[in-house]
Design an enzyme around this catalytic site. Structure first.
Site, PDB file in Angstrom:
ATOM      1  N   ASN A 112      23.018  41.138 -76.123  1.00 15.33           N
ATOM      2  CA  ASN A 112      24.229  40.224 -75.953  1.00 15.33           C
ATOM      3  C   ASN A 112      24.537  39.543 -77.015  1.00 15.33           C
ATOM      4  OD1 ASN A 112      21.816  39.022 -74.823  1.00 15.33           O
ATOM      5  ND2 ASN A 112      23.000  37.653 -73.897  1.00 15.33           N
TER       6      ASN A 112
ATOM      7  N   GLU B 154      12.630  34.018 -72.085  1.00 21.24           N
ATOM      8  CA  GLU B 154      14.003  33.439 -71.382  1.00 21.24           C
ATOM      9  C   GLU B 154      14.406  34.772 -70.708  1.00 21.24           C
ATOM     10  OE1 GLU B 154      18.130  33.293 -72.264  1.00 21.24           O
ATOM     11  OE2 GLU B 154      17.642  31.783 -73.695  1.00 21.24           O
TER      12      GLU B 154
END
Length: 532
Positions: A173, A269
């Site tokens: 992304n 993350e």
């Protein structure tokens, strides 16, 4: 209250790839992949059009093993290089990124489908990251004098050594920010890096690698492999001295388990279901603008973007009307310039998820205030920026991450209810608070279960504050990037304590009882003197 279904504006359907993405450039980047000459191949497609984009070699576990062997051979010399020399390379990389940004912007748009304005934020992010760690590393990594066991007699120093060979697994992304952004501090700390970028956006990651070598990085210090996690993930874990991963919570759990089994560190993350709180004293126009900027960048495919909006009932109707009106005006499009506000989703799988979440909510009674559907007239993976109300716990998107341009709006009685509902999630990555009173906003922020909280901003203020740590609580991950934590995690701390004149045992002809009484008196004296 706005009840009509509002549809965002449109730009134009995607066109051919930009001229900068020449076959020669793609060929040069593909050559940076660590894979055998006869490797199997995989083809990626451009989200704007669905046309083939790149033909990439697929790395095998043996290729990964070879990459780690070369990394370890190169790492010793790299670690022996002075921080000043490493700094020069990072600053040259910084300059190259800015000078050649149009090439990077074209690559990011072609591979991810994001708008040019969203891609530019990645360029600025990497320039800032390179500059920060280049100029902060000497201070963060240098020897530190620590208080010794006995004042004057014990000289204690903390040293920082690189972990060795770091594995970085980066997502699709944010292909420049997540690939180069996590490699930069690892490299600056003296490590070698073996990285697996997502295949869909591998060219952007390879572009960063190519520029780093042009800046002077020794060969073998940073390498990239291509392949699916189920194929080469085990080899990455087996070869790593530390694992940096950005991705789903489910994958993060497996990586944490495997890292624990190997007794190596990891930084993860993971997912999020980020909340924005609009308090009763918020500036409505500013908050509505902020909601658009927080919910729809990169078509909502951003780990820290907002998916839940809790709005005080005193301002709810006015805020929703303003938010919907702004969303209506967004221009969707597939253009290699700055004309589009919202771009495409990146993969068919992501389009399927977004569609399924919205359809499930509507079927179960949610109301669509804006958007709500795919836009195949613009390109195969476009989905409208979507605002929903009436979302209930039985709907999939209520507490599951959608990772698309979809946000749910909920009225709340007051700030306490907003805080309680924002915290009612296993995630804890990012949050946003909007208020006319900065002190009140900061007080509310401190009560939110999130690794970063922005007051009168969606996410950029915390993300851009690179001197401060960024990461998640709960199921949003462990570890931090940015700040001191972002580089120190890639090091092993070592304490060197030099005891001078006398140690901790009684001198000759002094009994243990006499010695203990003397030590007790000394400890009491230090306590009264305020010694730490």
């Amino acid at each position: 209250m706005v009840t009509d279904h509002a549809r965002p504006s449109s730009a134009v359907r995607g066109s051919a790839l930009p001229p900068s993405l020449t076959p020669a450039l793609v060929k040069r980047l593909v050559r940076r992949v660590t894979a055998a000459a006869n490797a199997a191949r995989v083809t990626t497609d451009a989200p704007y059009t669905g046309d083939p984009l790149a033909d990439l070699p697929v790395s095998t576990p043996a290729d990964v093993e070879g990459a780690f062997a070369r990394a370890r051979a190169a790492q010793g010399e790299w670690a022996a290089m002075s921080v000043r020399e490493r700094k020069k390379i990072l600053l040259r990389f910084h300059d190259l990124v800015l000078a050649r940004q149009d090439e990077a912007l074209d690559l990011m748009q072609a591979e991810s489908g994001k708008t040019r304005r969203d891609a530019f934020l990645e360029v600025t992010d990497i320039a800032i990251t390179a500059r920060y760690y280049a100029r902060s590393a000497a201070r963060l990594l240098g020897p530190k004098r620590r208080r010794g066991a006995v004042p004057v007699l014990t000289r204690t120093t903390e040293l920082r050594h690189p972990k060795g060979a770091v594995a970085v697994v980066s997502p699709w992304n944010y292909p420049l920010s997540m690939a180069a952004g996590d490699a930069i501090p690892a490299l600056m700390a003296g490590n070698a890096v073996v990285q697996k970028p997502d295949t869909q956006t591998a060219l952007t990651a390879l572009w960063a690698l190519d520029l780093m070598y042009e800046a002077g990085l020794p060969f073998g210090v940073w390498q990239m492999v291509i392949g699916r996690g189920e194929s080469i993930g085990g080899a990455l874990m087996a070869g790593a001295d530390y694992m940096m991963f950005t991705g789903s919570t489910a994958s993060g759990r497996r990586i944490a388990r495997d890292a624990g089994e190997r007794l190596i560190g990891s930084s993860l993350e993971l997912g999020g279901k980020n909340a924005m709180l609009v308090l009763d004293d918020a500036d409505i126009d500013r908050a509505a603008d902020g909601a658009v900027a927080a919910c729809f960048p990169s078509a909502g495919q951003l780990c820290v973007s907002i998916e839940r909006l809790y709005v005080d009932e005193a301002v709810h109707d006015r805020f929703v009307a303003a938010f919907v009106a702004r969303t209506e005006k967004l221009r969707m499009g597939a253009s290699y310039d700055y004309s589009a506000d919202v771009g495409s989703l990146t993969t068919q799988a992501q389009l399927n998820t977004v569609t399924a979440h919205v359809d499930d909510a509507v079927t179960k009674g949610a109301t669509v205030l804006a958007g709500g559907g795919a836009r195949p007239d613009l390109g195969p993976l476009f989905y409208e920026p979507t605002i929903l109300t009436g979302v209930t716990p039985d709907m999939t998107l209520y507490d599951n991450e959608t990772f698309g341009p979809v946000v749910s709006v909920y009225p709340v009685r007051d700030a306490d209810e907003a805080i309680d509902r924002a915290n009612a999630t296993p995630y804890g990555l990012n949050a946003s608070v909007w208020t006319g009173d900065g002190a009140r906003g900061r007080a509310v922020a401190a009560r939110l279960h999130a690794g970063t909280v922005n007051v009168n901003e969606g996410f950029a203020a915390a993300w851009g504050s690179i001197d401060a740590p960024m990461g998640g609580m709960g199921e949003s991950g462990i570890g931090r990037r940015h700040g001191a934590d972002g580089i120190l995690k890639y090091t092993e701390p070592q304490t060197v304590a030099h005891q001078r004149v006398h140690g901790f045992t009684p001198p000759a002809r002094v009994s243990h009882r006499t010695w203990n009484l003397a030590m007790t008196a000394a400890l009491m004296a230090m306590r009264k003197a305020g010694v730490r």
